[in-house]
Write an enzyme that holds these catalytic residues in place. Structure first.
Site, mmCIF file in Angstrom:
data_model
loop_
_atom_site.group_PDB
_atom_site.id
_atom_site.type_symbol
_atom_site.label_atom_id
_atom_site.label_comp_id
_atom_site.label_asym_id
_atom_site.label_seq_id
_atom_site.Cartn_x
_atom_site.Cartn_y
_atom_site.Cartn_z
ATOM 1 N N GLY A 1 -13.567 13.099 2.626
ATOM 2 C CA GLY A 1 -14.680 14.028 2.526
ATOM 3 C C GLY A 1 -15.961 13.293 2.218
ATOM 4 N N ASN B 1 -7.928 20.096 -4.330
ATOM 5 C CA ASN B 1 -7.864 19.856 -2.886
ATOM 6 C C ASN B 1 -6.936 20.898 -2.283
ATOM 7 O OD1 ASN B 1 -6.213 17.410 -0.773
ATOM 8 N ND2 ASN B 1 -7.879 18.749 -0.274
ATOM 9 N N GLY B 2 -7.420 21.589 -1.275
ATOM 10 C CA GLY B 2 -6.602 22.619 -0.640
ATOM 11 C C GLY B 2 -7.438 23.851 -0.400
ATOM 12 N N TYR C 1 -3.754 12.338 11.254
ATOM 13 C CA TYR C 1 -5.118 11.843 11.268
ATOM 14 C C TYR C 1 -5.795 11.719 9.910
ATOM 15 C CZ TYR C 1 -10.165 12.881 11.387
ATOM 16 O OH TYR C 1 -11.494 12.942 11.123
#
Ligand code: PIN
Length: 482
Positions: A29, A103-104, A256
């Protein structure tokens, strides 16, 4: 997708470790960065802003970040907006003083937000689901505890979070003056690991690469539904959620998102990409005619991620592997630039062709995925402009036809090129002579072959099966707008 980080050290300042670890997680990020550190007496120092880690922190604000326990975050916006206020960590002063990184993405945040306001009397100031999560935890901790907080109180509060919250969440929370906890949702969708150094320092991180680069030894992944608590003396306690838990890590981390030198849930990301290439080579052999296969002159990866899977493809097809594209390494990943306009413009800025590798050749281009298809389309055109005769295109992952609701930036369904299109139609749209996608079963086998204990993954953006269940309302909104 975001990076989260937590550091516990006995006496040392945590901020430099957090800074350096965050720079190793920057790929997760690039929109905002933040850090919060605390002394053992609970005094909190925090700094966060929009921008890369190296731009947000300078000598002056680093000097103010004093404390031996701390949290770090880099954000790519998912549920929240691009506001500075929504950069993490988030702080709430009651009970005790709590600071969170997450995170999520939660799929029932709206419902919870209403409930928090109407019944729990909690004020939520942003549209971020992470602030909702923090307040659900704060409310639970407040109910069960008094002036002497025990680890059982903490674990009971986390259980209540699991009971109320739906979605994907890897979380680290500092309880000021008490310690640091980390937990992962009962499906373990987003990654979270922890490790130690010199038996006295601990680190929680989204990816193991952060531990590696800072000299920490990996202890373990945080298991689905598990909470790890480190108190101020450095004692570790663990707790497992009483409800149902089953590991279903997000397969897209391997495709990825994650760095190749990370290992998530016992699966090294690089090895999984090699394995994806082996499976894809077989699929290419079965999809192309003998003539087409013979005519391929060269296999060319689209840098960076697909380099790994392109190697076994070139070996499997017995073709030369060549670098046909050069990437300007000083430009961020276009995939994680907010806003479609910026994304469209940036491809040419970012990649250039080495003409000799294309001129009068039939090329097989490899990429890790096709999301919106903008990049793929422009790259195929670039290959033709450089003189390629035939351009075949293969994707190491299957068509993405469904929104990701667990924290990856691809939720607006109509932006997905595979949405409502057959493979032939996608091929036509991106301008390839042939388009080959990895099968989902093969992708799962490829990743699972690195750690056969894990057979089940979150694959919702490929097959629309949401492990936590998602209301029709929530999904409908993602088709219309973001
Ligand atoms: C890029 C990895 N990867 C390339 C991200 C482009 C989809 N895109 C997802 C392909 S890198 S598009 O290796 O990290 O540099 O389909 O949306 O056009």
């Amino acid at each position: 997708m975001c990076a989260i980080l937590g550091v516990f050290s006995n006496n040392e300042n945590a901020c430099l470790t957090i800074y350096n670890a965050l720079t190793n997680l920057q790929h997760r990020g690039q929109d905002a960065s933040g850090m919060a550190v605390s002394d053992k007496d609970g005094h909190l120092n925090m700094h966060k802003d929009n921008g890369l880690v190296r731009d947000v922190f300078n000598e002056e604000n680093i000097l103010n970040l004093k404390g031996s326990i701390g949290l770090g975050h880099t954000r790519y916006p998912t549920a929240g907006s691009y506001n500075y206020e929504e950069a993490q960590p988030f702080y709430v002063n009651s009970p005790y003083g709590l600071v969170l990184v997450h995170n999520g993405n939660l799929v029932n945040a709206d419902k919870l937000r209403k409930k928090l306001f109407q019944s729990d009397l909690r004020h939520i100031n942003t549209s971020s689901d992470s602030e909702v999560l923090l307040n659900v935890f704060a409310h639970a901790l407040n109910k069960n505890s008094n002036s002497s907080l025990s680890k059982e109180d903490i674990f009971t509060a986390v259980d209540e979070v699991h009971d109320r919250v739906e979605g994907a969440y890897s979380v680290i929370i500092m309880i000021l003056g008490y310690g640091i906890i980390a937990f992962r949702d009962p499906n373990g969708i987003r990654p979270l690991v922890y490790g130690s150094k010199e038996n006295s320092k601990y680190m929680f991180a989204s990816e193991s690469v952060a531990l590696d680069c800072l000299g920490y030894d990996l202890i373990s992944d945080v298991n689905p539904g598990e909470t790890v608590f480190i108190d101020l003396k450095g004692n570790i306690s663990k707790h497992l959620y009483k409800g149902k838990t089953k590991l279903n890590p997000c397969i897209f981390e391997y495709v990825y998102l994650a760095r190749p030198d990370s290992t998530i849930d016992g699966i090294n990301v690089y090895s999984s990409r090699l394995s994806m290439g082996k499976f894809l080579a077989e699929k290419i052999k079965s999809e192309l005619s003998r003539q087409e296969l013979e005519n391929i002159d060269v296999v060319i990866p689209i840098p960076d991620t697909s380099r790994t899977s392109a190697l076994p493809i070139s070996i499997g097809l017995n073709k030369n592997l060549r670098e046909g594209f050069v990437k300007n390494r000083y430009i961020g990943r276009t995939f994680i630039m907010p806003g479609q306009k910026a994304r469209k413009k940036s491809v040419k800025q970012k990649l250039n062709t080495i003409e000799g590798e294309f001129k009068n050749k039939n090329v097989l281009l490899i990429d890790d995925s096709i999301v919106r298809g903008n990049t793929s389309k422009q790259i195929i055109q670039m290959a033709r402009d450089a003189g390629a005769k035939k351009v075949y295109f293969a994707s190491a992952s299957p068509p993405i036809r469904f929104p990701n609701v667990y924290g990856i930036d691809m939720p607006y369904v109509k932006e997905l090129i595979a949405y409502g299109r057959s493979i032939d139609e996608i091929c036509l749209e991106i301008g390839a002579d042939k388009l080959i996608y990895q099968d989902l079963d093969d992708l799962i086998s490829a990743v699972s072959s690195v750690n056969p204990k894990i057979k089940s993954f979150d694959t919702s953006c490929f097959n629309g099966e949401y492990i936590t269940g998602v209301s029709k309302d929530y999904l409908d909104k993602l088709v219309v707008s973001r």
